[in-house]
Design a protein around this motif. Structure first.
Motif, mmCIF file in Angstrom:
data_model
loop_
_atom_site.group_PDB
_atom_site.id
_atom_site.type_symbol
_atom_site.label_atom_id
_atom_site.label_comp_id
_atom_site.label_asym_id
_atom_site.label_seq_id
_atom_site.Cartn_x
_atom_site.Cartn_y
_atom_site.Cartn_z
ATOM 1 N N THR A 99 -3.550 42.715 -32.311
ATOM 2 C CA THR A 99 -2.912 42.698 -33.634
ATOM 3 C C THR A 99 -1.462 43.167 -33.519
ATOM 4 O O THR A 99 -0.545 42.545 -34.075
ATOM 5 N N TRP A 100 -1.252 44.249 -32.801
ATOM 6 C CA TRP A 100 0.085 44.813 -32.610
ATOM 7 C C TRP A 100 0.991 43.800 -31.904
ATOM 8 O O TRP A 100 2.145 43.594 -32.298
ATOM 9 N N LEU A 101 0.459 43.162 -30.879
ATOM 10 C CA LEU A 101 1.235 42.179 -30.117
ATOM 11 C C LEU A 101 1.709 41.039 -31.011
ATOM 12 O O LEU A 101 2.879 40.655 -30.990
ATOM 13 N N ASN A 102 0.786 40.509 -31.811
ATOM 14 C CA ASN A 102 1.153 39.395 -32.691
ATOM 15 C C ASN A 102 2.078 39.842 -33.809
ATOM 16 O O ASN A 102 2.892 39.058 -34.314
ATOM 17 N N LYS A 103 1.979 41.105 -34.198
ATOM 18 C CA LYS A 103 2.820 41.636 -35.281
ATOM 19 C C LYS A 103 4.284 41.718 -34.862
ATOM 20 O O LYS A 103 5.187 41.475 -35.665
ATOM 21 N N ILE A 104 4.524 42.075 -33.579
ATOM 22 C CA ILE A 104 5.911 42.272 -33.130
ATOM 23 C C ILE A 104 6.483 41.069 -32.393
ATOM 24 O O ILE A 104 7.701 41.011 -32.153
ATOM 25 N N ALA A 105 5.636 40.096 -32.033
ATOM 26 C CA ALA A 105 6.134 38.920 -31.308
ATOM 27 C C ALA A 105 7.039 38.088 -32.206
ATOM 28 O O ALA A 105 6.749 37.887 -33.387
ATOM 29 N N ARG A 106 8.148 37.614 -31.640
ATOM 30 C CA ARG A 106 9.044 36.730 -32.398
ATOM 31 C C ARG A 106 8.477 35.325 -32.414
ATOM 32 O O ARG A 106 7.929 34.852 -31.422
ATOM 33 N N GLU A 107 8.633 34.640 -33.539
ATOM 34 C CA GLU A 107 8.050 33.309 -33.685
ATOM 35 C C GLU A 107 8.561 32.335 -32.620
ATOM 36 O O GLU A 107 7.814 31.506 -32.098
ATOM 37 N N LYS A 108 9.841 32.479 -32.274
ATOM 38 C CA LYS A 108 10.469 31.561 -31.322
ATOM 39 C C LYS A 108 9.843 31.651 -29.933
ATOM 40 O O LYS A 108 9.783 30.659 -29.192
ATOM 41 N N THR A 109 9.375 32.837 -29.562
ATOM 42 C CA THR A 109 8.823 33.042 -28.213
ATOM 43 C C THR A 109 7.374 33.545 -28.256
ATOM 44 O O THR A 109 6.890 34.101 -27.285
#
Length: 385
Positions: free
Chosen positions: A122-132
């Motif tokens: 959840t944390w990973l997907n929360k902070i990941a930028r959409e572009k990458t």
């Protein structure tokens, strides 16, 4: 301010990937170790198999309550608690030979796994930028797979007797705490309530659900039974064991290219392509199982393609679900993973006995085909929308 947020996000990414990789190394060291020790002490394969199913059962039971517990306790305390519980439980395996005590400890290890993986994803997907996002998730999956592949290697160095392997495994888990120290108190705020329940997730996101079940089936059954399948079809034992290594190599090497494709093209088309690779790989396997020049490339591509469905599923989940909905979606995925891991090996094992000698790949080909149909239906609906 923007630069500070970027630095915090990078630290969080490093922390999540490092912590999950450490947990993967520790689990893949301790789980086979328990099975080996049980076999040496005369326990039957049915009891060993039941012990092996406990982590999946823990995921199935714990996932629905993780979002509520995280809202009450906070993500930081939950993550630290999962590390401490896992480390103590793994160490405690060396304290006693009592089988009921071991069953309890394996349930606790599975519970800590569920908390760590669900909050981390959840944390990973929360902070990941959409572009990458695709490449970020791919690095996470590849690193975790490296951890799972490295654990059994340590048994050769540490041996399978005495307390040392369990102590080392416990220390590896606690080393993940150094990753969390990097972020200080900047753990994610996952306190928002979701607008739907875990059980309605399957209806809302059938493609993500199907991908999770598929890869849990693959992870729990194909990776486990592939060496047995190789031996039954005339492979030498040493070569049959290497078949699993080839699948894992595909998981590690191909996730980043698949993530790159997900950042460049329609993600539903990419996941559909991965599903088609899964169908073709399973159907071709019986024809090349004794042809080494064809078998090894097939296993690498097949393993990478199948696990790529889960990589893209996580990417799409982070793209679609936000806030409190994201942790509920991740918890639903965890529950489905437990379900697939629990029943997948049983189904594939029965298929190998009923349809000899190719029941396992044929069963998995059917599972992949079902997934392809679900993904194709999702693609049609999205085009109409």
């Amino acid at each position: 301010m923007a630069d500070a947020a970027l630095v915090d996000n990078r630290r969080a990414l490093i922390a999540v990937i490092a912590a999950v990789t450490a947990m993967a190394v520790s689990l893949s060291l301790s789980i086979p170790l328990v099975s080996l020790l049980m076999e040496k002490r005369g326990y039957g394969s049915d009891v060993i198999g039941l012990m092996g199913a406990l982590p999946a059962l823990s995921f199935l039971l714990a996932s629905p309550v993780v979002p509520a517990c995280t809202r009450v306790v906070g993500s930081g305390k939950m993550l630290w608690g999962s590390l401490i519980l896992a480390a103590l439980s793994i160490w405690a395996l060396s304290w006693s030979d009592n089988i009921y005590f071991w069953f309890f400890l394996r349930l606790m290890i599975g519970l800590s796994m569920a908390v760590l993986f669900l909050i981390s994803e959840t944390w990973l997907n929360k902070i990941a930028r959409e572009k990458t996002r695709g490449r970020t998730i791919a690095i996470y999956i590849s690193s975790m797979t490296c951890g799972f592949a490295f654990g059994p290697v340590l048994i050769n160095f540490l041996g399978a007797e005495g307390s040392l392997p369990f102590i080392v495994s416990s220390l590896i888990v606690m080393s993940a705490g150094f990753a969390f120290l990097i972020v200080g108190d900047r753990f994610p705020d996952l306190g928002e309530k979701s607008s739907y329940s875990i059980f309605s997730f399957i209806k809302i996101a059938p493609m993500i659900s199907a991908a999770t079940l598929l890869v849990a089936f693959f992870d729990g059954s194909v990776l486990t039974l592939l060496p047995v399948y190789g031996v039954k079809n005339g492979q030498a034992l040493e070569m049959a064991v290497l078949m699993t290594s080839a699948l894992l190599a595909g998981n590690i090497l191909l996730q980043l290219p698949i993530g790159w494709l997900a950042d460049r093209f329609d993600r539903t088309k990419v996941i559909l392509g991965c599903g088609i690779v899964g169908v073709l790989g399973a159907l071709i396997l019986p024809f090349v199982v004794l042809e080494p020049y064809l078998l090894w490339p097939l296993l690498v591509i097949w393993g990478g393609g199948v696990v790529g469905t889960y990589t893209i599923a996580l990417v799409v989940m982070g793209q679609v679900f936000k806030g409190g909905d994201l942790i509920t979606a991740t918890a639903a995925v965890g529950m489905l993973w437990g379900l697939g891991s629990l029943f997948g090996p049983v189904l594939a094992g029965v298929a190998m006995e009923v349809v000899k000698p190719h029941g396992m790949p044929l069963t998995f080909a059917a599972a992949c085909l079902l997934f392809v149909l679900v993904a194709a239906s999702h693609l049609r609906r999205s085009r109409k929308a």
